[in-house]
Design an enzyme around this catalytic site. Structure first.
Site, PDB file in Angstrom:
ATOM      1  N   LYS A 194       0.853  -1.188   0.000  1.00  0.00           N
ATOM      2  CA  LYS A 194       0.000   0.000   0.000  1.00  0.00           C
ATOM      3  C   LYS A 194       0.889   1.238   0.000  1.00  0.00           C
ATOM      4  O   LYS A 194       1.758   1.404   0.865  1.00  0.00           O
ATOM      5  CB  LYS A 194      -0.879  -0.032   1.247  1.00  0.00           C
ATOM      6  CG  LYS A 194      -2.177   0.731   1.134  1.00  0.00           C
ATOM      7  CD  LYS A 194      -2.995   0.468   2.391  1.00  0.00           C
ATOM      8  CE  LYS A 194      -4.325   1.138   2.340  1.00  0.00           C
ATOM      9  NZ  LYS A 194      -4.985   1.104   3.661  1.00  0.00           N
TER      10      LYS A 194
HETATM   11  C1  E4P Z   1      -8.429   1.723   3.739  1.00  0.00           C
HETATM   12  O1  E4P Z   1      -7.561   1.205   3.096  1.00  0.00           O
HETATM   13  C2  E4P Z   1      -8.201   2.829   4.678  1.00  0.00           C
HETATM   14  O2  E4P Z   1      -7.101   2.503   5.462  1.00  0.00           O
HETATM   15  C3  E4P Z   1      -9.401   3.063   5.541  1.00  0.00           C
HETATM   16  O3  E4P Z   1     -10.574   2.684   4.869  1.00  0.00           O
HETATM   17  C4  E4P Z   1      -9.454   4.455   6.102  1.00  0.00           C
HETATM   18  O4  E4P Z   1     -10.668   4.613   6.792  1.00  0.00           O
HETATM   19  P1  E4P Z   1     -10.927   5.820   7.809  1.00  0.00           P
HETATM   20  O5  E4P Z   1     -11.084   7.072   7.023  1.00  0.00           O
HETATM   21  O6  E4P Z   1     -12.187   5.440   8.518  1.00  0.00           O
HETATM   22  O7  E4P Z   1      -9.728   5.875   8.719  1.00  0.00           O
END
Ligand code: E4P
Length: 217
Positions: free
Chosen positions: A83
């Site tokens: 990622k």
């Molecule tokens: C996904 O890959 C993200 O890490 C996640 O959905 C972020 O979500 P949040 O905005 O609730 O922290």
């Protein structure tokens, strides 16, 4: 629509996995902090549990360092998805790591132009953050729609991974638009099963069944 679970909570992943609800897992530095676990250890455990892609995020900011971290994370298991943040350096790292055959999830996407760049850099997944746009009075779902249009216009194969999902309605709206994947916290996925008419109907059936005096087993 593929379901990824946005957590590093092993018990929660195992529970949902037993229901066939886990096509993959996403983590980020905040999720790792919340888990209180070592990133390499907990990510390995998740990869052992889940067959699908497991996103593990780099924390370097320079492309070369991201590439080195991505290669190290990818050694954890074959289903690791590296990622990377949607920065200019992140896009360079995306190009290199995807060129090596690694799955890449480009995260922190807040515009369709950013998503277009990620697709051109060879991203496997693009993660537009719905909830965080909604939080600042913008329309997260409009972004999913725009990316779907742009990708379909040109036949990009990068999968739209609707992220930062906060409610069951986010899931349904993203599914209507045709997001390929969604990632949500375990509690949101479980809430999708809930309906008051289901509960009421079941209570009535139980009452009537008791009156029959019968047993199935
Ligand atoms: C996904 O890959 C993200 O890490 C996640 O959905 C972020 O979500 P949040 O905005 O609730 O922290």
């Amino acid at each position: 629509m593929k379901f990824f679970v946005d957590t590093a909570d092993i018990e929660a992943i195992a529970e949902l996995n037993a229901y066939g609800m886990v096509d993959g897992v996403t983590t980020n530095p905040s999720i790792i902090l919340k888990s209180g676990r070592d990133i390499m250890e907990v990510t390995k455990e998740i990869c052992d549990l889940v067959d699908g892609p497991v996103s593990a995020e780099v924390v370097a900011l320079k492309a070369d360092d991201m590439i080195a971290e991505g290669r190290k994370l990818a050694e954890i298991a074959p289903n690791i998805t590296v990622k990377l943040p949607l920065t200019w350096d992140g896009l360079q790292a995306c190009k290199v790591l995807s060129g090596e055959g690694k799955m890449v999830n480009v995260t922190l996407c807040f515009s369709a132009n950013q998503a277009l760049l990620a697709a051109k850099a060879g991203a496997t997944f693009i993660s537009p953050f719905i909830g965080r746009l909604d939080d600042i009075n913008l329309d997260g779902m409009e972004l999913i729609e725009d990316i779907r249009t742009v990708y379909d216009n040109y036949g990009f194969e990068t999968q739209i991974l609707a992220a930062s999902i906060r409610s069951v309605n986010h899931v349904l709206d993203a599914a209507r638009i045709g997001a390929d994947v969604m990632t949500a916290p375990p509690e949101v996925i479980k809430k999708m099963a809930a309906h008051p008419l289901t509960d009421q109907g079941l209570a009535q059936f139980m009452k009537d069944w008791a009156k029959t005096g019968q047993k199935i087993l």
